[in-house]
Structure formats: structure tokens, C-alpha cells
Design a protein around this motif. Structure first.
Motif, PDB file in Angstrom:
ATOM      1  N   VAL A 184      57.592  81.734 112.984  1.00  0.00           N
ATOM      2  CA  VAL A 184      58.497  82.774 113.495  1.00  0.00           C
ATOM      3  C   VAL A 184      57.667  83.845 114.173  1.00  0.00           C
ATOM      4  O   VAL A 184      56.751  84.414 113.558  1.00  0.00           O
ATOM      5  CB  VAL A 184      59.336  83.396 112.353  1.00  0.00           C
ATOM      6  N   THR A 185      57.986  84.109 115.437  1.00  0.00           N
ATOM      7  CA  THR A 185      57.329  85.196 116.166  1.00  0.00           C
ATOM      8  C   THR A 185      57.994  86.507 115.772  1.00  0.00           C
ATOM      9  O   THR A 185      59.221  86.638 115.856  1.00  0.00           O
ATOM     10  CB  THR A 185      57.438  84.974 117.682  1.00  0.00           C
ATOM     11  N   MET A 186      57.205  87.471 115.333  1.00  0.00           N
ATOM     12  CA  MET A 186      57.741  88.681 114.709  1.00  0.00           C
ATOM     13  C   MET A 186      57.926  89.856 115.659  1.00  0.00           C
ATOM     14  O   MET A 186      58.602  90.820 115.326  1.00  0.00           O
ATOM     15  CB  MET A 186      56.827  89.108 113.558  1.00  0.00           C
ATOM     16  N   ASP A 187      57.319  89.811 116.845  1.00  0.00           N
ATOM     17  CA  ASP A 187      57.295  90.983 117.723  1.00  0.00           C
ATOM     18  C   ASP A 187      58.676  91.590 117.953  1.00  0.00           C
ATOM     19  O   ASP A 187      58.878  92.804 117.790  1.00  0.00           O
ATOM     20  CB  ASP A 187      56.679  90.618 119.075  1.00  0.00           C
ATOM     21  N   ALA A 188      59.632  90.748 118.361  1.00  0.00           N
ATOM     22  CA  ALA A 188      60.959  91.266 118.707  1.00  0.00           C
ATOM     23  C   ALA A 188      61.666  91.844 117.487  1.00  0.00           C
ATOM     24  O   ALA A 188      62.325  92.888 117.571  1.00  0.00           O
ATOM     25  CB  ALA A 188      61.811  90.161 119.328  1.00  0.00           C
ATOM     26  N   PHE A 189      61.520  91.168 116.342  1.00  0.00           N
ATOM     27  CA  PHE A 189      62.162  91.663 115.127  1.00  0.00           C
ATOM     28  C   PHE A 189      61.593  93.029 114.729  1.00  0.00           C
ATOM     29  O   PHE A 189      62.336  93.957 114.390  1.00  0.00           O
ATOM     30  CB  PHE A 189      61.976  90.670 113.984  1.00  0.00           C
ATOM     31  N   GLU A 190      60.274  93.160 114.768  1.00  0.00           N
ATOM     32  CA  GLU A 190      59.647  94.424 114.385  1.00  0.00           C
ATOM     33  C   GLU A 190      60.018  95.541 115.353  1.00  0.00           C
ATOM     34  O   GLU A 190      60.269  96.678 114.930  1.00  0.00           O
ATOM     35  CB  GLU A 190      58.136  94.248 114.307  1.00  0.00           C
ATOM     36  N   ALA A 225      68.460 101.292 104.431  1.00  0.00           N
ATOM     37  CA  ALA A 225      68.308  99.946 104.961  1.00  0.00           C
ATOM     38  C   ALA A 225      69.593  99.475 105.635  1.00  0.00           C
ATOM     39  O   ALA A 225      69.559  98.831 106.695  1.00  0.00           O
ATOM     40  CB  ALA A 225      67.919  98.977 103.846  1.00  0.00           C
ATOM     41  N   ALA A 226      70.737  99.803 105.054  1.00  0.00           N
ATOM     42  CA  ALA A 226      72.015  99.420 105.650  1.00  0.00           C
ATOM     43  C   ALA A 226      72.185 100.056 107.028  1.00  0.00           C
ATOM     44  O   ALA A 226      72.691  99.422 107.967  1.00  0.00           O
ATOM     45  CB  ALA A 226      73.161  99.821 104.729  1.00  0.00           C
ATOM     46  N   PHE A 227      71.767 101.312 107.169  1.00  0.00           N
ATOM     47  CA  PHE A 227      71.842 101.992 108.459  1.00  0.00           C
ATOM     48  C   PHE A 227      70.976 101.279 109.489  1.00  0.00           C
ATOM     49  O   PHE A 227      71.409 101.008 110.615  1.00  0.00           O
ATOM     50  CB  PHE A 227      71.385 103.442 108.307  1.00  0.00           C
ATOM     51  N   VAL A 228      69.744 100.955 109.110  1.00  0.00           N
ATOM     52  CA  VAL A 228      68.812 100.324 110.039  1.00  0.00           C
ATOM     53  C   VAL A 228      69.263  98.909 110.404  1.00  0.00           C
ATOM     54  O   VAL A 228      69.197  98.504 111.568  1.00  0.00           O
ATOM     55  CB  VAL A 228      67.395 100.291 109.444  1.00  0.00           C
ATOM     56  N   LEU A 229      69.748  98.171 109.422  1.00  0.00           N
ATOM     57  CA  LEU A 229      70.127  96.778 109.640  1.00  0.00           C
ATOM     58  C   LEU A 229      71.524  96.613 110.235  1.00  0.00           C
ATOM     59  O   LEU A 229      71.901  95.508 110.609  1.00  0.00           O
ATOM     60  CB  LEU A 229      70.050  96.009 108.319  1.00  0.00           C
ATOM     61  N   ARG A 230      72.284  97.711 110.286  1.00  0.00           N
ATOM     62  CA  ARG A 230      73.684  97.641 110.728  1.00  0.00           C
ATOM     63  C   ARG A 230      74.469  96.678 109.827  1.00  0.00           C
ATOM     64  O   ARG A 230      75.282  95.877 110.293  1.00  0.00           O
ATOM     65  CB  ARG A 230      73.798  97.189 112.183  1.00  0.00           C
ATOM     66  N   GLU A 231      74.197  96.762 108.545  1.00  0.00           N
ATOM     67  CA  GLU A 231      74.827  95.893 107.555  1.00  0.00           C
ATOM     68  C   GLU A 231      75.576  96.745 106.537  1.00  0.00           C
ATOM     69  O   GLU A 231      75.198  97.892 106.272  1.00  0.00           O
ATOM     70  CB  GLU A 231      73.765  95.067 106.816  1.00  0.00           C
ATOM     71  N   ASP A 290      59.938  94.258 103.969  1.00  0.00           N
ATOM     72  CA  ASP A 290      61.186  93.706 103.442  1.00  0.00           C
ATOM     73  C   ASP A 290      62.326  93.934 104.425  1.00  0.00           C
ATOM     74  O   ASP A 290      63.193  93.075 104.606  1.00  0.00           O
ATOM     75  CB  ASP A 290      61.524  94.362 102.100  1.00  0.00           C
ATOM     76  N   LEU A 291      62.326  95.108 105.041  1.00  0.00           N
ATOM     77  CA  LEU A 291      63.360  95.447 106.013  1.00  0.00           C
ATOM     78  C   LEU A 291      63.288  94.517 107.222  1.00  0.00           C
ATOM     79  O   LEU A 291      64.314  93.998 107.686  1.00  0.00           O
ATOM     80  CB  LEU A 291      63.175  96.905 106.440  1.00  0.00           C
ATOM     81  N   VAL A 292      62.087  94.299 107.731  1.00  0.00           N
ATOM     82  CA  VAL A 292      61.904  93.400 108.875  1.00  0.00           C
ATOM     83  C   VAL A 292      62.322  91.980 108.497  1.00  0.00           C
ATOM     84  O   VAL A 292      62.971  91.274 109.277  1.00  0.00           O
ATOM     85  CB  VAL A 292      60.445  93.429 109.363  1.00  0.00           C
ATOM     86  N   TYR A 293      61.951  91.565 107.294  1.00  0.00           N
ATOM     87  CA  TYR A 293      62.341  90.233 106.817  1.00  0.00           C
ATOM     88  C   TYR A 293      63.863  90.083 106.811  1.00  0.00           C
ATOM     89  O   TYR A 293      64.404  89.077 107.291  1.00  0.00           O
ATOM     90  CB  TYR A 293      61.775  89.992 105.414  1.00  0.00           C
ATOM     91  N   LEU A 294      64.574  91.053 106.252  1.00  0.00           N
ATOM     92  CA  LEU A 294      66.037  90.959 106.177  1.00  0.00           C
ATOM     93  C   LEU A 294      66.661  90.880 107.558  1.00  0.00           C
ATOM     94  O   LEU A 294      67.623  90.132 107.778  1.00  0.00           O
ATOM     95  CB  LEU A 294      66.595  92.154 105.402  1.00  0.00           C
ATOM     96  N   GLU A 340      60.157  80.799 101.483  1.00  0.00           N
ATOM     97  CA  GLU A 340      58.834  80.491 102.030  1.00  0.00           C
ATOM     98  C   GLU A 340      58.468  81.461 103.147  1.00  0.00           C
ATOM     99  O   GLU A 340      57.315  81.903 103.254  1.00  0.00           O
ATOM    100  CB  GLU A 340      58.805  79.054 102.551  1.00  0.00           C
ATOM    101  N   PHE A 341      59.434  81.799 103.976  1.00  0.00           N
ATOM    102  CA  PHE A 341      59.222  82.762 105.057  1.00  0.00           C
ATOM    103  C   PHE A 341      58.810  84.110 104.489  1.00  0.00           C
ATOM    104  O   PHE A 341      57.848  84.745 104.945  1.00  0.00           O
ATOM    105  CB  PHE A 341      60.502  82.865 105.889  1.00  0.00           C
ATOM    106  N   TYR A 342      59.527  84.562 103.474  1.00  0.00           N
ATOM    107  CA  TYR A 342      59.230  85.862 102.862  1.00  0.00           C
ATOM    108  C   TYR A 342      57.818  85.893 102.279  1.00  0.00           C
ATOM    109  O   TYR A 342      57.056  86.831 102.506  1.00  0.00           O
ATOM    110  CB  TYR A 342      60.251  86.173 101.774  1.00  0.00           C
ATOM    111  N   LEU A 343      57.472  84.851 101.534  1.00  0.00           N
ATOM    112  CA  LEU A 343      56.147  84.816 100.905  1.00  0.00           C
ATOM    113  C   LEU A 343      55.039  84.756 101.958  1.00  0.00           C
ATOM    114  O   LEU A 343      53.997  85.409 101.809  1.00  0.00           O
ATOM    115  CB  LEU A 343      56.053  83.616  99.958  1.00  0.00           C
ATOM    116  N   ALA A 344      55.271  83.997 103.039  1.00  0.00           N
ATOM    117  CA  ALA A 344      54.272  83.915 104.107  1.00  0.00           C
ATOM    118  C   ALA A 344      54.128  85.262 104.807  1.00  0.00           C
ATOM    119  O   ALA A 344      53.017  85.687 105.162  1.00  0.00           O
ATOM    120  CB  ALA A 344      54.669  82.831 105.106  1.00  0.00           C
ATOM    121  N   LEU A 345      55.250  85.960 105.004  1.00  0.00           N
ATOM    122  CA  LEU A 345      55.201  87.280 105.640  1.00  0.00           C
ATOM    123  C   LEU A 345      54.430  88.263 104.765  1.00  0.00           C
ATOM    124  O   LEU A 345      53.611  89.051 105.266  1.00  0.00           O
ATOM    125  CB  LEU A 345      56.622  87.789 105.894  1.00  0.00           C
TER     126      LEU A 345
END
Length: 208
Positions: free
Chosen positions: A95-101, A12-18, A51-55, A72-77
Motif C-alpha cells: 500500500v502506497t501511503m503518500d495520498a492517505f497521509e 478522530a471522527a472529525f478528521v476521518l469524517r466518520e 492509527d489515524l492514517v491506518y483507519l 497484517e497491514f496495521y502491524l506492518a505499518l
């Protein structure tokens, strides 16, 4: 990218650059729900694709969301359909998810591509593809302070791209057990002293 994929903290750290510490903190504090999965090194905590997309989304929107809003965002997702979710609504926000995904999927594909850049010895040790050089050996030299150019002086067959691959792969797949030495026999002989030479010769495997 299938929604059933699961990612360890390092992946997850690799993907998120975190930093991996930030991902582990998110796993500890929630609202993401990590669970134990079995990987090559044994049971580890992992999070799902959503979870990854949410973060990723939360890090982008951190100024706009309160702690309550993030939950609330997490639970709705999590309640939204597994496929084709373009917009997540919670409270008065959406929240529009297309770009994040799309961005997370592109980064996850980079993660998958790492597997194509290594091959495995009979004992399971990952090698840089087309060589007999251990991935974690090169990563250990980087961690020990050697530059990519210095490493290539000692390993002429290693390209700059291979050095990058070694670091990324080792970050995502830490080596279990005893680490490789952080210097080479050649450099130990050039002035690091007998103690450093002993450390190199006592490493997990002799150098090619």
C-alpha cells in the motif's frame, strides 16, 4: 504532522469524517491500540497519528482487505520507520501511503484551525472569537432543531461560518456537565410555554 500527536475518538471522527460510534468501535475491536491520555475533561482514550492514517486507509481499501489483511497491514505499518514511509508491504500486497497521509494531514490541520476560531472566558468557557457568545450554546440550539438562519435572527453578530465553527468545535470538544438549553428566551416567550422558559433561564449561563 508530527507522529506523536494523539487523537480522542471525537477528534478522530472529525478528521476521518466518520461517526464517533464507528471510531469507538475501532478502538474497542482493534487492531488499533488506544491508550488513556489526560485532556481538559480528564482521562480519555486516544489513538496515535499512525492509527489515524491506518483507519483512513482501511476505510478506503475496505473492499480489498480481508480481516486478516487489515491486521497484517496495521502491524506492518507500525513496524515501518516513523518518518518517510511511502509504501507498506504485507503478505503479497503493498500500500502506497503518500495520498492517505496527505489527506489525513490536511484534515488534521482543519482540526487545529478550530482552536484559532474560539477564545476563552476567565472560567474556561469557549466563546466564538470576537464575541461573548458561548460555542456550546450555539451548538445546543442547532441540536435543538434551530436552523442557522433562526440562530442568526436571535444572535445577529453570529455569521454562518461561526455557526459551523460552533457545531464542529462542540462535536470535537463536548461540553462537560450540564448542557446549554436547546432554545432561546425569545423563542420560549414566543410560544414554547413556561416550562421551556424555565429550562432556558436555568441554563449554565444567562444569554448575552
Amino acid at each position: 504532522m508530527p507522529n506523536m500527536l494523539e487523537f480522542t475518538a471525537a477528534e478522530a471522527a472529525f478528521v476521518l469524517r466518520e461517526p464517533i460510534k464507528a471510531v469507538r468501535k475501532a478502538m474497542d475491536e482493534g487492531p488499533v491500540q488506544a491508550r488513556l491520555v489526560t485532556k481538559a475533561g480528564g482521562p480519555v482514550r486516544a489513538i496515535a497519528w499512525r492509527d489515524l492514517v491506518y483507519l483512513h486507509a482501511v476505510r478506503t481499501l475496505r473492499e480489498e482487505l480481508t480481516p486478516k489483511g487489515r491486521t497484517e497491514f496495521y502491524l506492518a505499518l507500525k513496524r515501518s520507520p516513523a518518518e518517510g514511509t511511502r509504501e507498506v508491504r504485507f503478505g503479497r500486497l503493498s500500500v502506497t501511503m503518500d495520498a492517505f497521509e496527505a489527506e489525513v494531514e490536511a484534515r488534521a490541520q482543519e482540526l487545529s484551525a478550530l482552536a484559532d476560531k474560539v477564545e476563552f472566558r476567565a472560567d474556561g468557557e469557549p466563546l466564538l472569537k470576537g464575541t461573548a457568545i458561548e460555542v456550546h450554546r450555539i451548538a445546543a440550539l442547532l441540536a435543538g432543531g434551530l436552523s442557522a438562519e433562526e440562530i442568526r435572527d436571535d444572535y445577529p453578530s453570529v455569521t454562518p461560518a461561526m455557526v459551523d465553527t460552533a457545531k464542529a468545535y462542540a462535536d470535537v470538544h463536548p461540553k462537560p456537565g450540564r448542557p446549554y438549553p436547546r432554545t432561546t428566551v425569545k423563542r420560549a416567550l414566543q410560544g414554547a410555554g413556561l416550562e421551556a422558559l424555565d429550562e432556558v433561564l436555568d441554563g449554565p449561563a444567562s444569554e448575552a
